[in-house]
Design a protein around this motif. Structure first.
Motif, short mmCIF file in Angstrom:
data_model
loop_
_atom_site.label_atom_id
_atom_site.label_comp_id
_atom_site.label_asym_id
_atom_site.label_seq_id
_atom_site.Cartn_x
_atom_site.Cartn_y
_atom_site.Cartn_z
N ASP A 1 0.84 -1.21 0.00
CA ASP A 1 0.00 0.00 0.00
C ASP A 1 0.87 1.25 0.00
O ASP A 1 0.54 2.25 -0.66
N CYS A 2 1.96 1.22 0.75
CA CYS A 2 2.91 2.35 0.73
C CYS A 2 3.48 2.56 -0.68
O CYS A 2 3.64 3.69 -1.13
N ALA A 3 3.77 1.44 -1.34
CA ALA A 3 4.39 1.51 -2.67
C ALA A 3 3.51 2.27 -3.66
O ALA A 3 4.02 2.96 -4.56
N LYS A 4 2.19 2.16 -3.50
CA LYS A 4 1.28 2.91 -4.39
C LYS A 4 1.52 4.40 -4.23
O LYS A 4 1.63 5.14 -5.22
N GLY A 5 1.58 4.86 -2.99
CA GLY A 5 1.80 6.28 -2.74
C GLY A 5 3.18 6.73 -3.17
O GLY A 5 3.35 7.81 -3.77
N ILE A 6 4.18 5.90 -2.89
CA ILE A 6 5.56 6.23 -3.27
C ILE A 6 5.68 6.36 -4.79
O ILE A 6 6.27 7.31 -5.31
N GLY A 7 5.14 5.38 -5.50
CA GLY A 7 5.29 5.35 -6.96
C GLY A 7 4.74 6.58 -7.64
O GLY A 7 5.42 7.21 -8.46
N PHE A 8 3.52 6.96 -7.29
CA PHE A 8 2.91 8.11 -7.98
C PHE A 8 3.47 9.44 -7.48
O PHE A 8 3.52 10.42 -8.23
N ALA A 9 3.90 9.49 -6.22
CA ALA A 9 4.55 10.72 -5.75
C ALA A 9 5.88 10.92 -6.47
O ALA A 9 6.26 12.05 -6.81
N LEU A 10 6.58 9.82 -6.75
CA LEU A 10 7.82 9.91 -7.52
C LEU A 10 7.56 10.37 -8.94
O LEU A 10 8.34 11.15 -9.51
N ILE A 11 6.49 9.91 -9.52
CA ILE A 11 6.11 10.38 -10.86
C ILE A 11 5.85 11.88 -10.82
O ILE A 11 6.30 12.64 -11.68
N GLY A 12 5.14 12.33 -9.79
CA GLY A 12 4.88 13.75 -9.64
C GLY A 12 6.16 14.55 -9.49
O GLY A 12 6.28 15.66 -10.03
N VAL B 1 -4.11 5.14 5.30
CA VAL B 1 -2.94 5.56 6.07
C VAL B 1 -1.64 5.13 5.40
O VAL B 1 -0.74 5.95 5.19
N ALA B 2 -1.52 3.86 5.06
CA ALA B 2 -0.27 3.36 4.48
C ALA B 2 0.04 4.04 3.15
O ALA B 2 1.18 4.43 2.89
N THR B 3 -0.97 4.20 2.31
CA THR B 3 -0.76 4.87 1.02
C THR B 3 -0.37 6.34 1.23
O THR B 3 0.49 6.87 0.50
N SER B 4 -0.96 6.98 2.22
CA SER B 4 -0.59 8.36 2.55
C SER B 4 0.85 8.44 3.02
O SER B 4 1.61 9.33 2.60
N LEU B 5 1.25 7.50 3.87
CA LEU B 5 2.63 7.49 4.36
C LEU B 5 3.60 7.32 3.21
O LEU B 5 4.67 7.95 3.18
N GLY B 6 3.24 6.48 2.24
CA GLY B 6 4.10 6.30 1.08
C GLY B 6 4.28 7.58 0.30
O GLY B 6 5.39 7.94 -0.11
N PHE C 1 3.92 10.67 1.42
CA PHE C 1 4.68 11.63 2.22
C PHE C 1 6.15 11.24 2.34
O PHE C 1 7.00 12.10 2.60
N ALA C 2 6.47 9.97 2.15
CA ALA C 2 7.87 9.54 2.16
C ALA C 2 8.65 10.21 1.04
O ALA C 2 9.85 10.44 1.15
N VAL C 3 7.94 10.52 -0.05
CA VAL C 3 8.57 11.22 -1.18
C VAL C 3 8.44 12.73 -1.03
O VAL C 3 9.39 13.47 -1.27
N ILE C 4 7.26 13.18 -0.62
CA ILE C 4 7.01 14.61 -0.48
C ILE C 4 7.91 15.23 0.58
O ILE C 4 8.46 16.32 0.39
N SER C 5 8.06 14.54 1.70
CA SER C 5 8.84 15.08 2.82
C SER C 5 9.53 13.93 3.55
O SER C 5 9.09 13.49 4.62
N PRO C 6 10.64 13.41 2.99
CA PRO C 6 11.27 12.20 3.52
C PRO C 6 11.77 12.29 4.95
O PRO C 6 11.67 11.33 5.71
N ILE C 7 12.31 13.43 5.34
CA ILE C 7 12.83 13.56 6.72
C ILE C 7 11.67 13.53 7.71
O ILE C 7 11.72 12.81 8.73
N ALA C 8 10.62 14.28 7.43
CA ALA C 8 9.44 14.28 8.30
C ALA C 8 8.81 12.89 8.35
O ALA C 8 8.35 12.44 9.40
N PHE C 9 8.81 12.20 7.21
CA PHE C 9 8.28 10.83 7.18
C PHE C 9 9.08 9.91 8.09
O PHE C 9 8.50 9.12 8.85
#
Length: 215
Positions: A63-74, A110-115, A117-125
């Motif tokens: 679920d995290c990977a979904k958020g990470i993948g598209f945030a990276l595309i962004g 939650v998990a997808t959101s965390l993913g 935010f891991a890209v949007i703000s890695p230190i805060a994540f």
């Protein structure tokens, strides 16, 4: 103008991929229906409790990977990367919560959101994730840890956007507030159970036999 065309392509794609519910798929592989186990919620917490910690962790990672993948595309495909990460991240979360493959009933996001935010703000994540695990090591109300982590990340990014004031930062602020309200709304049942002292528990680092049904 190029970003407009990219949004028209990726927002629907984010929603569709976000709608893929890994909890349901993994539970099915185990010959179980996660929607009939525990709380019935097809998400990480219920998987940890009802199917097993390994399978719950696998659900979380996917679920995290979904958020990470598209945030990276962004971040790397769009010209205005800050706005794109917020838009695509939230679109993916909306897909997870309102899955088009499950009659618009999905997980809690939650998990997808965390993913994302891991890209949007890695230190805060990293800080939020460590604090979330620390809380779960001593307390047993998993949803509180989840909401704390999301709240910390949203507030941190609101402050960051206000300080940096990049292009369209005000849209990012609106998206972040909407994001937080959305995640809190998906946990309305948890707050109700907590009020009635019937909220279930999760022993993340302990024996699975100690877990009760939750979320």
């Amino acid at each position: 103008m190029q970003d407009v065309y990219l949004y028209l392509i990726f927002i629907p794609l984010c929603y569709i991929v976000g709608s893929i519910n890994f909890a349901t798929l993994i539970a099915a592989i185990k010959n179980k229906d996660i929607k009939k186990l525990g709380s019935g919620n097809p998400g990480t917490m219920n998987m940890l409790r009802s199917v097993g910690k390994f399978w719950g962790c696998l659900t979380f990672v996917l679920d995290c990977a979904k958020g990470i993948g598209f945030a990276l595309i962004g971040k790397f495909v769009f010209k205005d990367s800050n706005l794109a990460m917020h838009v695509l991240g939230l679109a993916t979360v909306l897909g997870h919560i309102f899955s088009c493959f499950s009659k618009f009933k999905g997980g809690k996001g939650v998990a997808t959101s965390l993913g994302a935010f891991a890209v949007i703000s890695p230190i805060a994540f990293a800080v939020a994730f460590v604090l979330m695990l620390a809380y779960l090591a001593f307390a047993k109300k998993g949803f509180i840890a989840s909401l704390f982590a999301i709240s910390l990340l949203v507030v941190t990014n609101i402050i960051k956007n206000c300080l940096i004031r990049e292009n369209y930062y005000y849209i990012c602020l609106v998206l972040l507030v909407a994001w937080l309200v959305l995640i809190f709304s998906t946990h309305a049942s948890n707050f109700k159970r907590l009020k009635n002292n019937t909220e279930n528990s999760l022993t993340l680092f302990g024996s699975e036999e100690n877990d009760k049904k939750e979320n």
